[in-house]
Write an enzyme that holds these catalytic residues in place. Sequence first.
Site: not given
Ligand code: PPE
Length: 306
Positions: A159
């Site tokens: 990330k």
């Molecule tokens: N894919 C991506 C690309 C992603 O950024 C997130 C989280 C997820 C999947 C889901 O991961 P999880 O939160 O562990 O379930 N995206 C984060 C950032 C959003 C933003 O705009 O900044 C979030 O949901 O916190």
Amino acid sequence: MPIQKVKFIWMNGKFVPWDEANIHVLSHALHYGSGVFEGIRAYENENGTFIFRLKDHIIRLFESAKIYFMEIPYSIEEICEATKELLRKNELRAGYIRPIAFRGYGEMGLNPLNSPVDVVIATWPWGAYLGEEGIEKGIRAKISSFKRIDVNTLPPAAKATGQYINSILAKIEAIKDGYDEAILLDQRGFVSEGSGENIFIVKNGILYTPPSASGILKGITRDTVMKLSENLGYKVVEQELVRTDLYLADEVFFTGTAAEIVPIREIDHRTIGDGKPGPVVRNLQSSFKQLIQGKYSEFEDWLDYV
Ligand code: PPE
């Protein structure tokens, strides 16, 4: 919506007043995207304020850092404790938490290894990412013309801040075309994920979600939903999906920390199911709500009380 200010931000071990939490314009990460971050939510239930799966998120932060050879000068436990203390100091009962580690001010040029690693934790109140109405009624999405970054281009398992330029291109396109969110395909053409969410489909009572080979970030909400599904007696399969699997699914939904669980009611002008959130996503949303309320003893460990 502008960020809602709170009192303190944790910066390299100190609690700094919000307006003083600044960095130099020549910080490495600003120029080259050399940062790794997390998004975590804190909720309140009748037992108090807790952070959802805090340790799992901080472990993922350290894993992202490992991929980029960033040494975070704190332990996982220290970051977890600092996060909790930050919520207490800000007297925040619920909100979003953004830990970030990045290459700071030191040297210019692509070799980041001599620049310091700065660590910051911020928190602020943040409501429904794709809108309250989205959670209730479902959103409209389009398959992006931008492909998801390849596993051997920029590893989606990390990330990392710079990698989000890919999501930003897809998000802008979706918004300008009048949709709520983008769905990206991987370099081979299989379904990957949303700009900031993982994706699931339901077909004949079985849940399917793309595997890591499809260039996804392995979401913690994705994992939560997989475990909740199994607990509810649904079968979940990690499998490559093609775009028509989305069009012809009974239900499609996104998962993410910011988004939570969001039904998708239309993709590329094709109505999904009958255009309303289906029974499986409804069931998962209400189980997730119960989980947050502390009424799911199997998963109590996920609620890290502040
Ligand atoms: N894919 C991506 C690309 C992603 O950024 C997130 C989280 C997820 C999947 C889901 O991961 P999880 O939160 O562990 O379930 N995206 C984060 C950032 C959003 C933003 O705009 O900044 C979030 O949901 O916190």
